[in-house]
Design an enzyme around this catalytic site. Structure first.
Site, PDB file in Angstrom:
ATOM      1  CG  ASP A  46       7.075  -0.572  -2.320  1.00 44.75           C
ATOM      2  OD1 ASP A  46       7.226  -1.260  -3.481  1.00 44.75           O
ATOM      3  OD2 ASP A  46       7.178  -1.147  -1.227  1.00 44.75           O
ATOM      4  CE  LYS A  55       8.402  -3.923  -3.005  1.00 47.02           C
ATOM      5  NZ  LYS A  55       7.757  -3.869  -1.555  1.00 47.02           N
ATOM      6  CB  CYS A 103      10.746  -1.531  -0.151  1.00 50.62           C
ATOM      7  SG  CYS A 103       9.689  -2.675   1.003  1.00 50.62           S
TER       8      CYS A 103
HETATM    9  C1  VGL Z   1       7.910  -1.437   3.361  1.00 50.15           C
HETATM   10  C2  VGL Z   1       7.733  -1.999   5.697  1.00 50.15           C
HETATM   11  C3  VGL Z   1       6.858  -2.959   5.546  1.00 50.15           C
HETATM   12  C4  VGL Z   1       8.636  -0.672   2.499  1.00 50.15           C
HETATM   13  C5  VGL Z   1       6.994  -2.544   3.172  1.00 50.15           C
HETATM   14  O1  VGL Z   1       7.891  -0.492   1.500  1.00 50.15           O
HETATM   15  O2  VGL Z   1       9.678  -0.074   2.633  1.00 50.15           O
HETATM   16  N1  VGL Z   1       8.263  -1.177   4.595  1.00 50.15           N
HETATM   17  N2  VGL Z   1       6.690  -3.240   4.207  1.00 50.15           N
END
Ligand code: VGL
Ligand code: ZN
Length: 190
Positions: A14, A96, A135
């Site tokens: 991410d 995702k 994540c």
């Molecule tokens: C994430 C919070 C909500 C992440 C994704 O990438 O860690 N954290 N969605």
């Protein structure tokens, strides 16, 4: 020291605008991950980047009783990879959290990533990215459950730490499940 081979993959979790300074869920020191990530990507035969890619009515948004502000809405600027990230080095992008009921924390849950990595002959996965306590943690644990050796690159991760100690607890849990930790300077091309 880790010497890389063709059975190693790099999974960057991410590296998206919304998780970086200025983003809706920005980790304040998040941009420091890009120097080691960009340096490491060319050393790997196979590079994966995951992206949080949510529908607007995602059940984990605060508007629907969930914990998070809107972030990484599919197709928006906030969901794009950071301009600091050398995205041309990526072999596979994994989306995702694409259906409203799945949190999307793990790059493996509900995706074909595990099967695809096994099909490529990958045995060990190095993990970097954001966020350490969500994540990155879930991706590392699921990678272990999918049978991979897992190494987290300690200078190439950044956490949210909403409750102080979350990051430390995440590291402890990953360690307890057999994840290794290494500084990027100790990873060398095979
Ligand atoms: C994430 C919070 C909500 C992440 C994704 O990438 O860690 N954290 N969605
Ligand atoms: Zn999310």
């Amino acid at each position: 020291m880790y010497r890389l081979s063709a059975t190693d993959a790099f999974v960057v979790v991410d590296p998206q605008n919304d998780f970086l300074p200025g983003g809706s869920l920005g980790v304040p020191d998040g941009n420091r991950i890009f120097e080691p990530i960009n340096r490491l990507m060319p050393l790997f035969a196979y590079v994966v980047a995951s992206r949080d890619w949510h529908p607007r009515d995602h059940s984990f948004f605060q508007a629907y009783g969930g914990p998070w502000p809107y972030h990484c809405l599919a197709g928006t600027k906030g969901a794009e990879f950071s301009p600091l990230f050398h995205a041309s080095e990526v072999d596979e992008v994994v989306s995702k959290g694409t259906d409203r009921a799945t949190d999307g924390y793990s790059a493996f849950a509900g995706t074909a990533l595990g099967d695809r990595l096994h099909a490529h002959g990958i045995r060990r996965i190095f993990i970097a990215g954001i966020a350490t306590d969500y994540c990155v943690k879930r991706t590392a644990l699921d990678a272990r459950d999918a049978g991979f050796d897992v190494v987290v690159v300690t200078d190439a991760i950044a956490g949210i730490d909403a409750s102080p100690g979350d990051v430390e607890r995440a590291l402890d849990l990953m360690r307890a499940r057999g994840t290794g930790f290494i500084d990027s300077s100790a990873i060398v091309k095979g």
